[in-house]
Design an enzyme around this catalytic site. Structure first.
Site, PDB file in Angstrom:
ATOM      1  N   HIS A 118     -27.848   7.940 108.522  1.00  0.00           N
ATOM      2  CA  HIS A 118     -26.782   8.891 108.874  1.00  0.00           C
ATOM      3  C   HIS A 118     -27.222   9.939 109.904  1.00  0.00           C
ATOM      4  O   HIS A 118     -27.093  11.143 109.711  1.00  0.00           O
ATOM      5  CB  HIS A 118     -26.151   9.545 107.645  1.00  0.00           C
ATOM      6  CG  HIS A 118     -27.084  10.056 106.592  1.00  0.00           C
ATOM      7  ND1 HIS A 118     -28.182  10.831 106.863  1.00  0.00           N
ATOM      8  CD2 HIS A 118     -27.031   9.928 105.234  1.00  0.00           C
ATOM      9  CE1 HIS A 118     -28.781  11.142 105.727  1.00  0.00           C
ATOM     10  NE2 HIS A 118     -28.101  10.609 104.735  1.00  0.00           N
ATOM     11  N   ARG A 150     -23.953   5.347  91.629  1.00  0.00           N
ATOM     12  CA  ARG A 150     -24.140   6.380  90.601  1.00  0.00           C
ATOM     13  C   ARG A 150     -24.656   5.865  89.256  1.00  0.00           C
ATOM     14  O   ARG A 150     -25.234   6.632  88.503  1.00  0.00           O
ATOM     15  CB  ARG A 150     -22.836   7.169  90.365  1.00  0.00           C
ATOM     16  CG  ARG A 150     -22.285   7.871  91.601  1.00  0.00           C
ATOM     17  CD  ARG A 150     -23.250   8.849  92.179  1.00  0.00           C
ATOM     18  NE  ARG A 150     -22.644   9.703  93.207  1.00  0.00           N
ATOM     19  CZ  ARG A 150     -23.344  10.436  94.057  1.00  0.00           C
ATOM     20  NH1 ARG A 150     -24.668  10.419  94.019  1.00  0.00           N
ATOM     21  NH2 ARG A 150     -22.744  11.192  94.963  1.00  0.00           N
ATOM     22  N   HIS A 177     -23.789   4.979  97.120  1.00  0.00           N
ATOM     23  CA  HIS A 177     -24.221   5.586  95.859  1.00  0.00           C
ATOM     24  C   HIS A 177     -23.244   5.138  94.772  1.00  0.00           C
ATOM     25  O   HIS A 177     -22.161   5.701  94.630  1.00  0.00           O
ATOM     26  CB  HIS A 177     -24.213   7.107  95.962  1.00  0.00           C
ATOM     27  CG  HIS A 177     -25.132   7.658  97.014  1.00  0.00           C
ATOM     28  ND1 HIS A 177     -26.410   8.099  96.742  1.00  0.00           N
ATOM     29  CD2 HIS A 177     -24.955   7.835  98.353  1.00  0.00           C
ATOM     30  CE1 HIS A 177     -26.982   8.527  97.861  1.00  0.00           C
ATOM     31  NE2 HIS A 177     -26.115   8.372  98.849  1.00  0.00           N
ATOM     32  N   ASP A 197     -22.375   5.881 103.496  1.00  0.00           N
ATOM     33  CA  ASP A 197     -22.935   6.900 102.600  1.00  0.00           C
ATOM     34  C   ASP A 197     -21.894   7.264 101.535  1.00  0.00           C
ATOM     35  O   ASP A 197     -21.678   8.434 101.213  1.00  0.00           O
ATOM     36  CB  ASP A 197     -23.373   8.143 103.383  1.00  0.00           C
ATOM     37  CG  ASP A 197     -24.192   9.116 102.535  1.00  0.00           C
ATOM     38  OD1 ASP A 197     -24.570   8.761 101.401  1.00  0.00           O
ATOM     39  OD2 ASP A 197     -24.429  10.248 102.996  1.00  0.00           O
TER      40      ASP A 197
END
Length: 429
Positions: free
Chosen positions: A224, A72, A70, A299
């Site tokens: 995950h 963002r 991520h 992750d």
């Protein structure tokens, strides 16, 4: 080993103990025009514009490929951006990332995906790809199909009527549907995060996702994965004829248990799906030791420290700078085999259809040099904007010393050599 003709001059030759076909061998890695053109004994290395020799304390690896991060940006740059996130990737030996779509607004349409491409192209040090977010009118993405390598469905998306449209579209083009498998209807009130989102929520969602995959003949990728029950369902589906099912695991679900939720790191350690009780953790770790997952992912999910220490901590934490070296810790201490590095390099690259993750002829010249040098995980030293880690204080036995992406030096001895250089990684089938 491979050899190119002796009268050839290439751009770069890297010499040292290199990970070639599962073993460390003294080798010369020749790179020309961004591609590995030969592997040979050092004495047979071709002429080169640049030549770098690494001594005994160094190991040469393919660049790691992280298919779940991520970054963002756009919309949440205060947590992370392509500059800080890609520096974190480089420092962790990662040369390609695949970014998740939970931006603000979400990357579930061509406009936001195009904006992500522009921003990442301008700022990322590493190569990148994107997942598209949930869009029940999935055909709207047809005109920008080259901008995403698959779909990501979150728990609330998976149980939406529009999920079938996404699975059908993905089946048509052979794209993976990456699923965060938790059934929200089975969440419950509890002060203990692992109890609030119990194992049966994951197990129920995996079965639902497998049903949608079978109906549509689509490629399902469970990300995950964290429970033994879900693991058994996925493994059974993998050996059942007719369908395609893959899955990945994270270092934190393999190495950490929900005991952290009872200590001072309880806010920092909040993540979804949660860290699990010791028995579940051990099952996921055993699957890793037996090389059952199709990939390892971090992750990587940065938040402000204030968001992690609030009464309702935001789920996730940074992972790009620690994952490779956590794996080396397990390898060097004898708990995992060297082959586990393939799950963070060769195999995820193969899932994506990109020529990365291997020190071999014809693959892109992404090379990571690690030094056998101990360091202590301290969030304050991270390149990520998120200056914390559930692994805070852990001693790790290797450190990233140098990173080359397509033969270009990006990071050497603690110094970044460029401010950008990544590009969209296009699958080649």
């Amino acid at each position: 080993m491979m050899r190119i003709s002796g009268d050839t001059t290439v751009d770069l030759v890297l010499i040292g103990k290199a990970l070639i076909e599962g073993s460390f061998l003294e080798a010369a890695v020749a790179i020309d025009d961004g591609v590995i053109v030969g592997i040979s004994k050092p004495s047979l290395a071709p002429n080169s514009v640049s030549r770098v020799e690494f001594g005994e304390k160094f190991l040469l690896l393919p660049g790691m490929v992280d298919i779940h991060v991520h970054m963002r940006e756009p919309g949440l740059e205060y947590k992370e951006d392509w500059g800080s996130g890609s520096r974190a990737a480089v420092k962790g030996g990662v040369t390609m990332v695949v970014d998740m779509p939970n931006n603000v607004p979400p990357a579930n349409n061509c406009s936001v995906l195009q904006e992500k491409l522009q921003r990442a192209s301008a700022r990322s040090l590493v190569d990148f790809a994107f997942y598209a977010g949930f869009n029940p009118l999935v055909e709207e993405l047809e005109r920008c199909r080259g901008l995403f390598v698959g779909f990501k469905l979150y728990p609330e998306d998976l149980y939406s009527p529009g999920a079938r449209n996404v699975f059908s579209y993905a089946s048509r083009y052979g794209l993976p549907v990456v699923v965060h498998a938790e059934n929200p209807s089975l969440f419950r009130e509890s002060k203990l995060h692992s109890d609030a989102r119990p194992p049966e929520a994951e197990e129920s969602a995996v079965k639902h996702a497998l049903m949608l995959s079978r109906e549509s003949n689509a490629w399902l990728h469970v990300t995950h994965l964290s429970t033994s029950g879900a693991l058994m369902s996925v493994l059974e589906a993998k050996v059942t004829p007719g369908g395609r099912v893959t899955f990945d695991v994270t270092p934190h679900h393999c190495l950490l248990s929900d005991e952290l939720y009872r200590g001072e790191k309880r806010g920092i350690a909040v993540v979804n799906p949660p860290l699990r009780p010791e028995g579940e953790r051990a099952s996921i770790y055993t699957s890793l030791r037996n090389m059952l997952p199709d990939a390892i992912v971090t992750d990587h999910a940065p938040h402000r420290i204030e968001e992690k220490t609030s009464e309702k901590p935001s789920p996730g934490f940074p992972g790009l700078e620690t994952a490779l070296h956590l794996l080396f810790r397990e390898i060097l201490e004898g708990r995992l085999g060297l082959e586990v590095l393939e799950l963070y390099s060769r195999r995820p690259a193969r899932l994506l259809g990109v020529k990365k993750g291997v020190l071999g002829e014809g693959f892109e010249g992404d090379v990571v040099v690690v030094s056998k040098e101990e360091w202590v995980v301290r969030g304050e030293d991270f390149e990520s904007k998120a200056k914390y880690s559930p692994f805070e204080g852990w001693r790790l036995p290797t450190k990233t010393y140098a990173v080359y992406i397509r033969g270009e030096p990006v990071y050497i001895a603690g110094q970044f050599m460029t401010s950008k250089g990544g590009r969209l990684a296009v699958p080649r089938g």
